[in-house]
Design a protein around this motif. Structure first.
Motif, mmCIF file in Angstrom:
data_model
loop_
_atom_site.group_PDB
_atom_site.id
_atom_site.type_symbol
_atom_site.label_atom_id
_atom_site.label_comp_id
_atom_site.label_asym_id
_atom_site.label_seq_id
_atom_site.Cartn_x
_atom_site.Cartn_y
_atom_site.Cartn_z
ATOM 1 N N PHE A 138 74.897 7.909 58.644
ATOM 2 C CA PHE A 138 75.551 9.113 59.159
ATOM 3 C C PHE A 138 76.692 9.541 58.250
ATOM 4 N N VAL A 139 77.541 8.588 57.897
ATOM 5 C CA VAL A 139 78.704 8.910 57.048
ATOM 6 C C VAL A 139 78.246 9.427 55.695
ATOM 7 N N ASN A 140 77.270 8.763 55.083
ATOM 8 C CA ASN A 140 76.787 9.201 53.771
ATOM 9 C C ASN A 140 76.143 10.587 53.832
ATOM 10 N N THR B 174 65.250 8.966 55.571
ATOM 11 C CA THR B 174 66.363 8.761 56.498
ATOM 12 C C THR B 174 67.175 7.520 56.155
ATOM 13 N N LYS B 175 66.582 6.588 55.385
ATOM 14 C CA LYS B 175 67.228 5.324 55.019
ATOM 15 C C LYS B 175 67.403 4.395 56.221
ATOM 16 N N LEU B 176 66.693 4.657 57.292
ATOM 17 C CA LEU B 176 66.782 3.830 58.490
ATOM 18 C C LEU B 176 65.421 3.195 58.771
ATOM 19 N N SER B 177 65.454 1.984 59.322
ATOM 20 C CA SER B 177 64.223 1.318 59.728
ATOM 21 C C SER B 177 63.990 1.537 61.218
ATOM 22 N N ARG B 178 62.752 1.343 61.646
ATOM 23 C CA ARG B 178 62.440 1.456 63.076
ATOM 24 C C ARG B 178 63.208 0.408 63.869
ATOM 25 N N HIS B 179 63.424 -0.723 63.241
ATOM 26 C CA HIS B 179 64.177 -1.800 63.896
ATOM 27 C C HIS B 179 65.611 -1.357 64.198
ATOM 28 N N GLN B 180 66.271 -0.738 63.223
ATOM 29 C CA GLN B 180 67.639 -0.254 63.433
ATOM 30 C C GLN B 180 67.679 0.815 64.517
ATOM 31 N N SER C 156 73.617 -8.906 66.649
ATOM 32 C CA SER C 156 72.429 -8.410 65.947
ATOM 33 C C SER C 156 72.313 -6.895 66.069
ATOM 34 N N ASP C 157 72.615 -6.355 67.255
ATOM 35 C CA ASP C 157 72.581 -4.906 67.416
ATOM 36 C C ASP C 157 73.685 -4.240 66.606
ATOM 37 N N MET C 158 74.823 -4.908 66.478
ATOM 38 C CA MET C 158 75.916 -4.337 65.701
ATOM 39 C C MET C 158 75.550 -4.219 64.228
ATOM 40 N N GLU C 159 74.718 -5.115 63.726
ATOM 41 C CA GLU C 159 74.256 -4.979 62.347
ATOM 42 C C GLU C 159 73.460 -3.688 62.183
ATOM 43 N N SER C 160 72.649 -3.382 63.180
ATOM 44 C CA SER C 160 71.894 -2.127 63.134
ATOM 45 C C SER C 160 72.823 -0.926 63.243
ATOM 46 N N TRP C 161 73.840 -1.026 64.092
ATOM 47 C CA TRP C 161 74.810 0.064 64.220
ATOM 48 C C TRP C 161 75.529 0.311 62.903
ATOM 49 N N LYS C 162 75.868 -0.750 62.208
ATOM 50 C CA LYS C 162 76.551 -0.583 60.921
ATOM 51 C C LYS C 162 75.673 0.167 59.931
ATOM 52 N N GLY C 163 74.387 -0.192 59.910
ATOM 53 C CA GLY C 163 73.472 0.511 59.018
ATOM 54 C C GLY C 163 73.316 1.970 59.382
ATOM 55 N N VAL C 164 73.227 2.244 60.678
ATOM 56 C CA VAL C 164 73.046 3.620 61.144
ATOM 57 C C VAL C 164 74.291 4.465 60.867
ATOM 58 N N THR C 165 75.474 3.943 61.194
ATOM 59 C CA THR C 165 76.695 4.722 60.960
ATOM 60 C C THR C 165 76.928 4.947 59.468
ATOM 61 N N ALA C 166 76.503 3.994 58.628
ATOM 62 C CA ALA C 166 76.624 4.189 57.179
ATOM 63 C C ALA C 166 75.769 5.366 56.726
ATOM 64 N N ARG D 171 86.304 22.329 57.254
ATOM 65 C CA ARG D 171 87.534 21.714 57.760
ATOM 66 C C ARG D 171 88.134 20.720 56.771
ATOM 67 N N SER D 172 87.384 20.461 55.687
ATOM 68 C CA SER D 172 87.867 19.558 54.625
ATOM 69 C C SER D 172 88.264 18.187 55.166
ATOM 70 N N ILE D 173 87.476 17.682 56.078
ATOM 71 C CA ILE D 173 87.738 16.348 56.609
ATOM 72 C C ILE D 173 87.279 15.321 55.575
ATOM 73 N N PRO D 174 88.170 14.475 55.110
ATOM 74 C CA PRO D 174 87.802 13.514 54.054
ATOM 75 C C PRO D 174 86.823 12.461 54.538
ATOM 76 N N ARG D 175 86.103 11.895 53.590
ATOM 77 C CA ARG D 175 85.136 10.840 53.911
ATOM 78 C C ARG D 175 85.811 9.660 54.604
ATOM 79 N N SER D 176 87.042 9.358 54.209
ATOM 80 C CA SER D 176 87.750 8.219 54.788
ATOM 81 C C SER D 176 87.907 8.349 56.300
#
Length: 346
Positions: free
Chosen positions: A338-340, A202-208, A326-336, A300-305
């Protein structure tokens, strides 16, 4: 991958034995066969001079056998075969061939040489603290945990007991245990805890996961308004994105909040996000939800951007809602992640 540098792992066991030694401390000569030893009255920390002296003495005895270093490294890898991959020069060598492999033996004797230097130069608490910080910092990016140091310490105890026989008595064993405990306590300050290690799939940690689920729980009752705010900002920034939604593609952005089709889409997206976040601690459900999103949006051909913009705006809205840095750092990792997963590069 660079060598695991086990020399540092082993050397710090000796460094740990100096943990309590302060400038001006008087050292006392000891043997491992008597308890008539007076420890320093001003000794502080996990070890006293008695423990430090025993560690020196037992190691001086054990190192006379040139096989001790290879045995320590071999036993460590045999007990924990997954760690062999940390050593790039002999990662693929069968265990049965390690003790005759040149790269393995070179690493083992490097450990011996490094440990000899450290044990002979035990002196200051300041040096110890600096070395432990460097050690933890060097191994933190590699995913090394305090448990791995504890496991290595167990191997050293086993090898010393076999090498020294009766000389490795209860006092010697306890001194080494104390040294290992001091080492683990020191390096734990900069090492990753297990909950900080990313799952290989999943590329996610329990902390995130914990941070995101906790902060989401406090605001998910207003998730529709949150998603609507993101869509409005997204459509204003990049008007062409609205064209992906045929039912309200031509509705003026400022009129969208009163449009039934738009509100239905907002609710759908908000519920989907809630489902994904709620299931993040279930690996199969998380991967399944991401794959579902990838499959349903591919046509739907929605681009990655666009997904990246959505993630960025989500972060902005969450910050405006008071989510901590600190929570926003975890959100950034999680949304990354999701996007990937939904819109991979290439």
């Amino acid at each position: 991958m660079a060598s695991f540098k086990l020399i540092v792992l082993l050397s710090v066991l000796a460094l740990a034995s100096a943990y309590s030694q302060m400038p001006g401390t008087t050292m006392t000569t000891v043997t491992t066969t008597t308890t008539t030893v007076t420890a320093d009255e001003d000794s502080q920390g996990l070890l006293n001079s008695f423990d430090r002296s025993i560690i020196r003495k037992t190691w001086d005895q054990a190192k006379r056998d040139g096989d001790v270093a290879p045995q320590v490294l071999f036993r460590f890898i045999k007990a924990h075969p997954e760690y062999q991959q940390k050593f790039s020069k002999f990662a693929g060598v069968p265990q049965s061939e390690l003790l005759t492999n040149g790269n393995f033996l070179a690493q083992a004797y490097t450990i011996l040489a490094g440990l000899n230097v450290v044990i002979q130069s035990l002196s200051s608490q300041e040096l110890l603290a600096a070395q432990l910080n460097l050690l933890g910092g060097a191994h933190q990016p590699r995913g090394v945990t305090p448990a791995m140091f504890e496991e290595f310490g167990v191997i050293i105890e086993q090898v010393l007991e076999e090498e020294l026989g009766g000389s490795f008595n209860a006092e010697a064993r306890q001194a080494w245990k104390n040294g290992i405990a001091a080492m683990v306590a020191g390096v734990s300050k900069t090492l990753k805890n297990p909950e900080d290690l990313a799952d290989p799939q999943t590329k996610l940690s329990r902390h995130q996961i914990r941070d995101v689920q906790r902060s989401w729980e406090s605001m998910k009752s207003g998730r529709n308004a949150l998603i609507s705010a993101i869509f409005i900002k997204l459509f204003k920034e990049t008007p062409r994105v609205q064209k992906h939604f045929a039912k309200f593609a031509n509705v003026p952005v400022d009129s969208l909040r009163g449009n039934a089709d738009y509100n239905q889409q907002v609710a759908l997206v908000a519920d989907r996000l809630d489902t994904i976040i709620s299931a993040m601690d279930d690996k199969l459900q998380l991967l399944g939800n991401i794959n579902y999103m990838k499959y349903t949006h591919a046509k739907r051909s929605i681009p990655r951007s666009t997904w990246e913009d959505f993630a960025r705006l989500l972060g902005e809205v969450l910050t405006s809602k008071g989510v901590s840095a600190s929570d926003m750092e975890s959100w950034k990792g999680v949304t990354a992640v999701f996007v990937n997963g939904i819109a991979p590069k290439n």
